[in-house]
Enzyme design. Structure first.
Site, mmCIF file in Angstrom:
data_model
loop_
_atom_site.group_PDB
_atom_site.id
_atom_site.type_symbol
_atom_site.label_atom_id
_atom_site.label_comp_id
_atom_site.label_asym_id
_atom_site.label_seq_id
_atom_site.Cartn_x
_atom_site.Cartn_y
_atom_site.Cartn_z
ATOM 1 N N LEU A 1 34.403 59.431 18.426
ATOM 2 C CA LEU A 1 34.160 60.415 17.366
ATOM 3 C C LEU A 1 32.912 61.232 17.672
ATOM 4 O O LEU A 1 31.940 60.715 18.217
ATOM 5 C CB LEU A 1 33.943 59.688 16.031
ATOM 6 C CG LEU A 1 35.120 58.916 15.456
ATOM 7 C CD1 LEU A 1 34.668 58.144 14.217
ATOM 8 C CD2 LEU A 1 36.277 59.849 15.130
ATOM 9 N N ASP B 1 35.298 53.857 19.810
ATOM 10 C CA ASP B 1 33.883 53.739 19.448
ATOM 11 C C ASP B 1 33.397 52.294 19.382
ATOM 12 O O ASP B 1 32.279 52.039 18.906
ATOM 13 C CB ASP B 1 33.642 54.426 18.096
ATOM 14 C CG ASP B 1 33.700 55.950 18.203
ATOM 15 O OD1 ASP B 1 32.863 56.499 18.946
ATOM 16 O OD2 ASP B 1 34.578 56.569 17.580
ATOM 17 N N GLU C 1 26.925 47.837 16.735
ATOM 18 C CA GLU C 1 26.015 47.727 15.600
ATOM 19 C C GLU C 1 26.696 48.141 14.288
ATOM 20 O O GLU C 1 26.279 47.701 13.220
ATOM 21 C CB GLU C 1 24.797 48.624 15.830
ATOM 22 C CG GLU C 1 23.777 48.480 14.734
ATOM 23 C CD GLU C 1 22.551 49.342 14.974
ATOM 24 O OE1 GLU C 1 21.487 48.751 15.184
ATOM 25 O OE2 GLU C 1 22.664 50.569 14.951
ATOM 26 N N ASP C 2 27.738 48.967 14.367
ATOM 27 C CA ASP C 2 28.292 49.513 13.128
ATOM 28 C C ASP C 2 29.190 48.558 12.323
ATOM 29 O O ASP C 2 29.128 48.583 11.098
ATOM 30 C CB ASP C 2 28.999 50.838 13.415
ATOM 31 C CG ASP C 2 27.989 51.902 13.839
ATOM 32 O OD1 ASP C 2 26.902 51.938 13.232
ATOM 33 O OD2 ASP C 2 28.270 52.667 14.769
ATOM 34 N N ARG D 1 37.567 53.373 12.847
ATOM 35 C CA ARG D 1 36.664 52.290 13.224
ATOM 36 C C ARG D 1 36.796 51.054 12.331
ATOM 37 O O ARG D 1 36.220 50.006 12.660
ATOM 38 C CB ARG D 1 35.208 52.788 13.219
ATOM 39 C CG ARG D 1 34.973 53.971 14.155
ATOM 40 C CD ARG D 1 33.518 54.128 14.517
ATOM 41 N NE ARG D 1 33.011 52.924 15.158
ATOM 42 C CZ ARG D 1 31.736 52.695 15.439
ATOM 43 N NH1 ARG D 1 30.843 53.600 15.119
ATOM 44 N NH2 ARG D 1 31.348 51.586 16.026
ATOM 45 N N HIS E 1 23.996 58.700 10.804
ATOM 46 C CA HIS E 1 23.577 57.402 10.278
ATOM 47 C C HIS E 1 22.086 57.428 9.937
ATOM 48 O O HIS E 1 21.313 58.130 10.590
ATOM 49 C CB HIS E 1 23.788 56.300 11.335
ATOM 50 C CG HIS E 1 25.196 55.865 11.495
ATOM 51 N ND1 HIS E 1 25.854 55.857 12.706
ATOM 52 C CD2 HIS E 1 26.090 55.383 10.601
ATOM 53 C CE1 HIS E 1 27.084 55.394 12.543
ATOM 54 N NE2 HIS E 1 27.255 55.098 11.277
ATOM 55 N N ILE F 1 28.797 61.565 22.125
ATOM 56 C CA ILE F 1 29.602 60.975 21.054
ATOM 57 C C ILE F 1 28.670 60.412 19.961
ATOM 58 O O ILE F 1 28.938 59.393 19.339
ATOM 59 C CB ILE F 1 30.605 59.912 21.579
ATOM 60 C CG1 ILE F 1 29.970 59.041 22.666
ATOM 61 C CG2 ILE F 1 31.870 60.592 22.090
ATOM 62 C CD1 ILE F 1 30.854 57.895 23.119
ATOM 63 N N CYS G 1 22.607 51.671 18.467
ATOM 64 C CA CYS G 1 24.031 51.447 18.144
ATOM 65 C C CYS G 1 24.741 50.480 19.072
ATOM 66 O O CYS G 1 25.778 49.938 18.718
ATOM 67 C CB CYS G 1 24.826 52.742 18.237
ATOM 68 S SG CYS G 1 23.954 54.222 17.853
HETATM 69 C C1 CIR Z 1 30.783 57.340 15.581
HETATM 70 O O1 CIR Z 1 30.839 58.494 15.178
HETATM 71 O O2 CIR Z 1 31.008 56.373 14.854
HETATM 72 C C2 CIR Z 1 30.399 57.088 17.028
HETATM 73 N N1 CIR Z 1 30.919 58.140 17.847
HETATM 74 C C3 CIR Z 1 28.919 56.980 17.193
HETATM 75 C C4 CIR Z 1 28.340 55.817 16.451
HETATM 76 C C5 CIR Z 1 26.898 55.665 16.709
HETATM 77 N N2 CIR Z 1 26.394 54.543 16.018
HETATM 78 C C6 CIR Z 1 25.263 54.551 15.323
HETATM 79 O O3 CIR Z 1 24.600 55.579 15.168
HETATM 80 N N3 CIR Z 1 24.923 53.418 14.744
#
Ligand code: CIR
Length: 254
Positions: free
Chosen positions: A19, A61, A66-67, A86, A162, A243, A249
């Protein structure tokens, strides 16, 4: 920021379809892999034992572990990532956490991304964002309470992916932040170092034990941190930045 352990996940070849808010072109797969390998090496050099999970082709992703989760020495929380593509990453990371932690809680409602959660010594800040909604943030406050942690819900500046895209804890009482986030007043009980104008993405840095990992393409931020006595380890983030990602992350740390 004192960590013994980390979990990372290798990028799948689908990572080039990750993403992104603004399309600046596809990252190169070899480039992402190289940045990820250097990141693992930097964590290990900082004294962290790194568990490397296999790539997940179905989740472009999923390198950004971390997400879908939050981890602490006393337990973990499986989150519900707010991007539709996700959400399924939570079920992929859950069994790994159940193997590594005695206590694993599940976010019970709403959506929350770990990228919106900043752990500071006295409390945890949860930034509302396009990925973390009020219901998810409140459910997370409740889950964290069960782990004995105090949390507070705050705002993320408009247009920032974020909360932690714009800040990182660099020692027990100091955050590195963008001006736009610091101006919102969320860090009233902490010292703040502001990243130089034009280097906003450098705020997504990562303090690990004795070093601060910083994007190599942000030399003015690295200089500022060095002048304040921090030991800086520069790491290339050019491909993952395409990305919308940075250094925090790519790992879960405890
Ligand atoms: C997203 O949009 O979810 C991923 N392309 C990037 C996530 C980055 N994660 C973060 O900042 N914790």
């Amino acid at each position: 920021y004192a960590f013994d352990n980390a979990i990372v996940r290798r990028p799948a070849s689908s990572v080039v379809n990750g993403l992104r808010a603004v399309d600046q072109g596809e990252p190169s797969l070899a480039g992402v892999e190289a940045e990820h390998s250097a990141y693992i090496q930097a964590l290990e050099a900082a004294g962290v034992a790194v568990e490397v999970l296999p790539p997940l082709e179905a989740f472009p992703d999923s390198i950004f572990v971390e997400d879908p989760a939050l981890v602490f020495p006393e337990g973990a929380v499986v989150l519900r990532p707010g991007a539709e593509s996700r959400l399924g990453e939570a079920a992929e990371i859950a069994p790994v956490l159940r193997r590594r932690f005695e206590r694993v809680l599940d976010l019970e409602a709403g959506y929350a991304d770990g990228g919106d959660v900043l752990t500071t010594p006295d409390r945890i800040l949860i930034g509302l964002s396009a990925r973390t909604d009020q219901t998810g943030a409140e459910a997370l406050v409740a889950a964290l309470g069960r782990l004995g942690r105090k949390a507070e819900i705050v705002a993320t500046p408009a247009g920032v992916l974020h909360f932690k895209s714009d800040c990182s804890l660099i020692d027990g009482d100091t955050v590195l932040s963008t001006a736009r986030l610091a101006e919102s007043g969320v860090f009233d009980r902490l010292g703040v170092l502001i990243v130089p104008e034009g280097e906003e993405a450098a705020a997504n840095a990562l303090r690990v034990n004795d070093v601060v990992l910083v994007g190599a393409n942000y030399p003015r931020t690295a200089d500022m941190l060095a002048r304040h006595g921090y030991t800086v380890v520069p790491l290339s983030v050019i491909e993952i930045a395409k990305i919308d990602a940075g250094l925090s992350c790519m790992s879960l740390r405890w």
